[in-house]
Design a protein around this motif. Structure first.
Motif, PDB file in Angstrom:
ATOM      1  N   LYS A  26      30.937  41.841 123.154  1.00  0.00           N
ATOM      2  CA  LYS A  26      30.983  41.768 124.613  1.00  0.00           C
ATOM      3  C   LYS A  26      30.919  40.310 125.042  1.00  0.00           C
ATOM      4  CE  LYS A  26      28.859  46.205 125.517  1.00  0.00           C
ATOM      5  NZ  LYS A  26      27.754  46.920 126.140  1.00  0.00           N
ATOM      6  N   HIS A  27      31.742  39.972 126.019  1.00  0.00           N
ATOM      7  CA  HIS A  27      31.769  38.598 126.506  1.00  0.00           C
ATOM      8  C   HIS A  27      32.267  38.579 127.945  1.00  0.00           C
ATOM      9  CE1 HIS A  27      35.819  39.276 124.882  1.00  0.00           C
ATOM     10  NE2 HIS A  27      36.232  38.399 125.770  1.00  0.00           N
ATOM     11  N   TRP A  28      32.077  37.464 128.612  1.00  0.00           N
ATOM     12  CA  TRP A  28      32.446  37.300 130.012  1.00  0.00           C
ATOM     13  C   TRP A  28      33.511  36.219 130.140  1.00  0.00           C
ATOM     14  CZ3 TRP A  28      30.719  40.470 133.741  1.00  0.00           C
ATOM     15  CH2 TRP A  28      29.592  41.224 133.470  1.00  0.00           C
ATOM     16  N   HIS A  29      34.292  36.318 131.197  1.00  0.00           N
ATOM     17  CA  HIS A  29      35.276  35.297 131.527  1.00  0.00           C
ATOM     18  C   HIS A  29      35.067  34.869 132.977  1.00  0.00           C
ATOM     19  CE1 HIS A  29      37.916  35.683 128.024  1.00  0.00           C
ATOM     20  NE2 HIS A  29      37.549  36.953 128.032  1.00  0.00           N
ATOM     21  N   THR A  30      35.406  33.652 133.256  1.00  0.00           N
ATOM     22  CA  THR A  30      35.378  33.180 134.649  1.00  0.00           C
ATOM     23  C   THR A  30      36.747  33.345 135.284  1.00  0.00           C
ATOM     24  OG1 THR A  30      35.849  30.932 133.933  1.00  0.00           O
ATOM     25  CG2 THR A  30      33.530  31.532 134.205  1.00  0.00           C
ATOM     26  N   ASN A  47      32.691  48.913 128.773  1.00  0.00           N
ATOM     27  CA  ASN A  47      31.551  49.651 129.328  1.00  0.00           C
ATOM     28  C   ASN A  47      31.555  51.111 128.892  1.00  0.00           C
ATOM     29  OD1 ASN A  47      30.702  47.328 130.700  1.00  0.00           O
ATOM     30  ND2 ASN A  47      32.062  47.810 132.406  1.00  0.00           N
ATOM     31  N   GLU A  48      31.743  51.335 127.601  1.00  0.00           N
ATOM     32  CA  GLU A  48      31.722  52.665 127.005  1.00  0.00           C
ATOM     33  C   GLU A  48      32.931  53.524 127.379  1.00  0.00           C
ATOM     34  OE1 GLU A  48      29.173  53.232 124.837  1.00  0.00           O
ATOM     35  OE2 GLU A  48      28.316  51.301 125.391  1.00  0.00           O
ATOM     36  N   GLU A  49      33.891  52.994 128.122  1.00  0.00           N
ATOM     37  CA  GLU A  49      35.106  53.723 128.488  1.00  0.00           C
ATOM     38  C   GLU A  49      36.243  53.277 127.575  1.00  0.00           C
ATOM     39  OE1 GLU A  49      35.691  56.056 130.959  1.00  0.00           O
ATOM     40  OE2 GLU A  49      33.565  56.068 131.466  1.00  0.00           O
ATOM     41  N   GLU A  50      37.141  54.212 127.243  1.00  0.00           N
ATOM     42  CA  GLU A  50      38.265  53.947 126.366  1.00  0.00           C
ATOM     43  C   GLU A  50      39.550  53.825 127.187  1.00  0.00           C
ATOM     44  OE1 GLU A  50      40.493  56.335 122.774  1.00  0.00           O
ATOM     45  OE2 GLU A  50      38.326  56.577 123.025  1.00  0.00           O
ATOM     46  N   TYR A  51      40.322  52.750 126.921  1.00  0.00           N
ATOM     47  CA  TYR A  51      41.566  52.498 127.645  1.00  0.00           C
ATOM     48  C   TYR A  51      42.688  52.267 126.637  1.00  0.00           C
ATOM     49  CZ  TYR A  51      38.461  51.797 131.602  1.00  0.00           C
ATOM     50  OH  TYR A  51      37.524  51.984 132.578  1.00  0.00           O
TER      51      TYR A  51
END
Length: 57
Positions: A26-30, A47-51
């Motif tokens: 898990k990581h964030w982007h600006t 977030n636990e959802e599959e796409y």
């Protein structure tokens, strides 16, 4: 390809992960990430959802 040096506000990254099982912690982007699947398919888990994504879809 870093277009920020030319005054354009974006970067382009090409990822060729044809062997599967590519995982990122898990990581964030600006900024916003936009993915285009040109060949094959991949599945994002956010977030636990599959796409699932696939080329031409």
């Amino acid at each position: 390809m870093d277009h920020t040096k030319r005054g354009l506000p974006f970067k382009i990254f090409l990822f060729e992960g044809g062997h599967g099982n590519y995982e990122r912690e898990k990581h964030w982007h600006t900024s916003i990430e936009i993915f285009a699947v040109l060949k094959g398919r991949l599945t994002f888990f956010l977030n636990e959802e599959e796409y699932p994504l696939e080329a031409g879809g």
